[in-house]
Design a protein around this motif. Structure first.
Motif: not given
Ligand SMILES: Cc1cc2nc3c(=O)[nH]c(=O)nc-3n(C[C@H](O)[C@H](O)[C@H](O)COP(=O)(O)OP(=O)(O)OC[C@H]3O[C@@H](n4cnc5c(N)ncnc54)[C@H](O)[C@@H]3O)c2cc1C
Length: 455
Positions: A73-76, A80, A91, A110, A139, A146-147, A193, A198, A306, A314, A409, A448
């Motif tokens: 989802g690009g939210h890290n 990362r 993905l 994923g 993912a 995952g809270l 990751g 995944a 956000y 953070w 996370n 990661n």
């Molecule tokens: C606005 C905002 C709100 C948030 N709210 C919450 C919340 O309510 N609860 C919570 O627990 N966290 C929350 N987070 C933190 C969030 O869990 C992490 O930022 C997490 O990394 C986001 O996942 P992503 O797939 O969007 O991120 P990405 O930046 O795409 O991925 C982060 C890392 O996850 C791994 N990854 C992603 N997809 C895959 C895949 N399909 N297979 C293997 N590895 C993968 C990779 O290592 C990647 O580098 C929040 C973050 C933001 C910015």
């Protein structure tokens, strides 16, 4: 930047998704992640449509010697999901949600986002623990813990993971589940990751809503100590049906500071009013948005706070108790916050999420307590130094109250090294290192919270 043009032509013969090198009109938009501070320029973005694409992209990266970033989802916040001069295995086109209402399961792609997941599951009156902002990736959030609102009742997101299809570092496509590659299944539930990509994930679902009781009440900042003590008192008595969060925020006028309590009640609807009464009746609020609400709305009510592209830093610490001294420190820190978009968020961990033993899954933060997040957020680049400094200083002030574990996370790019690893993985670090040596001995998945393979 590496010239990949001839090898790209070869790759594109079979690839089902899109390949975006620099110069492609879609490249610039596709390289952006949620955190506007991150500005990286990948040599290639491979937008995969399935496991075969993912496997091919991994092999291509290895042949070309490209560093691999994986984007869900690009939210890290640490950025990362992207990389300079490397390949982004993206993905974001791999989004699908298939709910089996009889089995109460959902299989998702994923790159699926939580808003999409919740909407499909709620069409059947079902849900699982997931992120509280709808644009976050399923993912990335799940593999790191995952809270969310349902965690006291149903555990972390990863506690509801039943299986995943994983594409490994050597390009093999395998299933990770209790009955198939159980060591890998253990490792991905909290190992982030590190162990592969995944391409799909299967979750257990639970009956939820669609109407539940919850929302947010905020009071003028003068009452911040009372509000935080009320929050502490409520958390000490909260059962599995009640999730509570406290947040120090600035109101919509971008000037008025507020102290808020967020709640979600998932028990017997007849008891909802009584459960939320101590919050609703706590004197003159500045804002009261708590009451009956759709579960999907509860998980979207914070989205506007956000915005994509905002600049973020953070840092979080986990406090086993919220003492008066800690309350004072948090309050003083928030008073110094340089941006109206900055917040301090205190997420209460308890119930099902805290009852799992720390070594049952790779995810080790299994205690009741308070996850205190200094969420620094601002828009203008000229405020970068002030935004980063406030986050760092707030975190430093909180250290003396903090326990040994930290929430994976929320770890930022500079929370790495041995202290970061021990804080994130705790007693599971050695086993994770052995499994890393088995599944990714050359550490190709290292963007990661990186687990070095055991020697
Ligand atoms: C606005 C905002 C709100 C948030 N709210 C919450 C919340 O309510 N609860 C919570 O627990 N966290 C929350 N987070 C933190 C969030 O869990 C992490 O930022 C997490 O990394 C986001 O996942 P992503 O797939 O969007 O991120 P990405 O930046 O795409 O991925 C982060 C890392 O996850 C791994 N990854 C992603 N997809 C895959 C895949 N399909 N297979 C293997 N590895 C993968 C990779 O290592 C990647 O580098 C929040 C973050 C933001 C910015």
């Amino acid at each position: 930047m590496a010239d990949l043009s001839s090898s790209l032509a070869e790759l594109s013969k079979d690839f089902s998704g899109r390949l975006l090198p620099p110069g492609d009109p879609a490249w610039d938009g596709a390289r952006r992640v949620h955190n506007g501070l991150i500005d990286r320029r990948p040599a290639l973005i491979a937008q995969c449509l399935g496991s075969a694409d993912v496997a091919q992209a991994i092999r291509f990266a290895r042949e070309q010697g490209l560093e691999i970033a994986v984007r869900g989802g690009g939210h890290n916040v640490g950025g990362r999901a992207t990389v300079d001069r490397g390949i982004v295995i993206d993905l974001s086109a791999l989004k699908h949600v298939h709910v089996d209402p009889k089995a109460r399961t959902a299989r998702v792609g994923g790159g699926t986002l939580w808003g999409h997941f919740n909407r499909e599951a709620q069409a059947h009156g079902l849900a699982t623990t997931g992120g509280v902002v709808s644009s976050t990736g399923v993912a990335g959030l799940t593999l790191g813990g995952g809270l969310g609102w349902l965690m006291p009742r149903h555990g972390m997101a990863l506690d509801n993971l039943q299986s995943a299809e994983m594409v490994l570092a050597d390009g093999r496509i395998v299933r990770a589940a209790p009955d198939e590659n159980p060591d890998l299944f253990w490792a991905i539930r909290g190992g982030g990751g590190n162990f592969g990509i995944a391409s799909s994930l299967e979750f257990r679902l639970h009956p939820v809503g669609p109407m539940i009781a919850g929302g947010l009440v905020a009071w003028p900042f003068e009452r911040v100590h009372d509000v935080m003590r009320l929050f502490r008192e409520l958390t000490s008595a909260a059962g599995d049906d009640l999730m509570l969060v406290c947040a120090l925020i600035t109101g919509p006028d971008a000037a008025t500071r507020l102290a808020a309590i967020g709640a979600g009640f998932f028990g017997d609807p007849a008891q909802a009013e009584a459960a939320l009464k101590p919050i609703k009746s706590f004197g003159q609020p500045a804002m009261d948005a708590m009451g009956p609400i759709q579960y999907t709305q509860l998980n979207a009510m914070l989205d506007a706070s956000y915005p994509a592209g905002a600049r973020n830093a953070w840092k979080a610490e986990f406090l086993e108790s919220l003492t008066d001294d800690a309350i004072g420190t948090i309050t003083e820190a928030f008073a110094r916050c340089p941006s109206p978009m900055g917040q301090i968020v205190i997420e209460h961990f308890h119930g099902a999420a805290a009852r799992v033993a720390p070594t049952d899954t790779a995810y080790a933060l299994r205690a009741s307590g308070f996850n205190v997040l200094a969420l620094s957020q601002w828009m203008a680049p000229e405020n970068d130094a002030a935004g980063a400094a406030w986050c760092r200083e707030t975190n430093a002030a909180l250290k003396r109250f903090a326990g040994a574990r930290r929430y994976l996370n929320y770890l930022d790019h500079d929370d790495s090294g041995q202290p970061g690893l021990e804080a994130a993985y705790g007693p599971n670090l050695r086993r994770l290192q052995s499994l890393k040596a088995k599944y990714d001995p050359q550490n190709i998945f290292h963007l990661n919270v990186n687990i070095p393979p055991a020697d």
